[in-house]
Design an enzyme around this catalytic site. Structure first.
Site, PDB file in Angstrom:
ATOM      1  N   GLN A 100       0.678  -1.088  -0.037  1.00 22.68           N
ATOM      2  CA  GLN A 100      -0.104  -0.209  -0.071  1.00 22.68           C
ATOM      3  C   GLN A 100       0.641   1.183  -0.062  1.00 22.68           C
ATOM      4  O   GLN A 100       1.696   1.260   0.996  1.00 22.68           O
ATOM      5  CB  GLN A 100      -0.973   0.012   1.157  1.00 22.68           C
ATOM      6  N   CYS A 106      -6.617   1.615   2.429  1.00 20.24           N
ATOM      7  CA  CYS A 106      -6.728   0.212   3.145  1.00 20.24           C
ATOM      8  C   CYS A 106      -7.957  -0.327   2.842  1.00 20.24           C
ATOM      9  O   CYS A 106      -7.858  -1.609   2.880  1.00 20.24           O
ATOM     10  CB  CYS A 106      -6.141   0.314   4.375  1.00 20.24           C
ATOM     11  N   HIS A 178      -8.042   0.655  10.573  1.00 21.62           N
ATOM     12  CA  HIS A 178      -7.264   0.261   9.535  1.00 21.62           C
ATOM     13  C   HIS A 178      -7.984  -1.268   8.856  1.00 21.62           C
ATOM     14  O   HIS A 178      -8.880  -1.949   9.737  1.00 21.62           O
ATOM     15  CB  HIS A 178      -5.954  -0.135   9.777  1.00 21.62           C
ATOM     16  N   ASP A 193      -2.058  -7.244   4.718  1.00 21.40           N
ATOM     17  CA  ASP A 193      -2.071  -5.676   4.758  1.00 21.40           C
ATOM     18  C   ASP A 193      -1.134  -5.248   4.059  1.00 21.40           C
ATOM     19  O   ASP A 193       0.248  -5.317   4.426  1.00 21.40           O
ATOM     20  CB  ASP A 193      -2.012  -5.716   6.527  1.00 21.40           C
TER      21      ASP A 193
END
Length: 242
Positions: A100, A106, A178, A193
């Site tokens: 990311q 996110c 998140h 993630d």
């Protein structure tokens, strides 16, 4: 409830990093976004109302991924970074993962991770199919650059962020929450993630929904006073599918 990450600086001028408007934890908004981008109308996201067995039994099957929204404070961030570093050598090459580099993206990152790891089970066409095709042989960093260049995904994200039930914060907002995605690949459960250097391997998995629920429960227990500030969304049959 909107979520994002403020580790990147805002801006769209040359040399500046992008920031997107945070995406609300809303299956309806997520479904509008992915269906606009080419995901089959029979697939979609729906709320998971609890992680105990009796509530998991209410989740429509098959479940292809879970999306977890949680408060990300500095201590939690550091613990996740250490865990990802320790798991880096145990990740299957078949896990679809990207980094990311866009602030507050996110939510869409979790959606892309969820769908990217079930392309063999969910029909995907349109702009999203083109994105996955271009990203197929790229590194996680190069996939991030490809996302930065995708006006179609950015525009669909922006539209969905505006369609939430609460007013969206500005793109450069310092957002506490998140997202992460949980998927099963080659018999193991992975937590994805894009702010981490690697997926986290949670070990063997024969039942994605229940195994991911157990992993998420452990995450929630570690949150202490923040444990109530979470939500879980499942990727499976669309809520209005027959």
């Amino acid at each position: 409830m909107s979520a994002g990450d403020s580790s990147s600086t805002a801006g769209q001028q040359a040399g500046e990093k992008l920031h997107w408007v945070p995406l609300e934890s809303s299956p309806e908004a997520m479904n509008k976004m992915v269906h606009r981008l080419g995901v089959d109308q029979l697939a979609g996201f729906s709320d998971v109302w609890g992680l105990d067995d009796e509530l998991l039994a209410m989740v429509a099957q098959p479940v292809h991924a879970l999306v977890f929204l949680f408060p990300l404070r500095n201590a939690t961030r550091e613990a996740r970074m250490a865990e990802a570093a320790a798991a880096a050598n145990t990740v299957s090459p078949n896990v679809w993962f990207m980094r990311q580099t866009i602030g507050n993206a996110c939510g869409t990152m979790a959606v892309l991770h969820a769908l990217g790891n079930c392309q063999d089970r969910i029909p995907i066409g349109g702009e999203l199919a083109a994105f996955y095709a271009q990203a197929k042989d790229l590194s996680p960093r190069d996939r991030a650059a490809l996302l930065e260049a995708s006006s179609a995904i950015a525009e669909s994200h922006s539209a969905s962020a505006a369609e939430g039930q609460t007013a969206a914060p500005p793109p450069d907002a310092d957002v506490l929450h998140h997202y992460a995605a949980f998927v099963a690949v080659d018999g193991c459960l992975y937590e994805l993630d894009g702010m981490l250097a690697s997926p986290i391997n949670h070990g063997p998995s024969a039942d994605l929904l229940h195994d991911a629920a157990r992993a998420i429960k452990k995450r929630i227990e570690a949150l202490g006073d923040d444990a109530e500030m979470v939500s879980v969304i499942a990727l499976g049959p669309a809520p209005d599918a027959d």
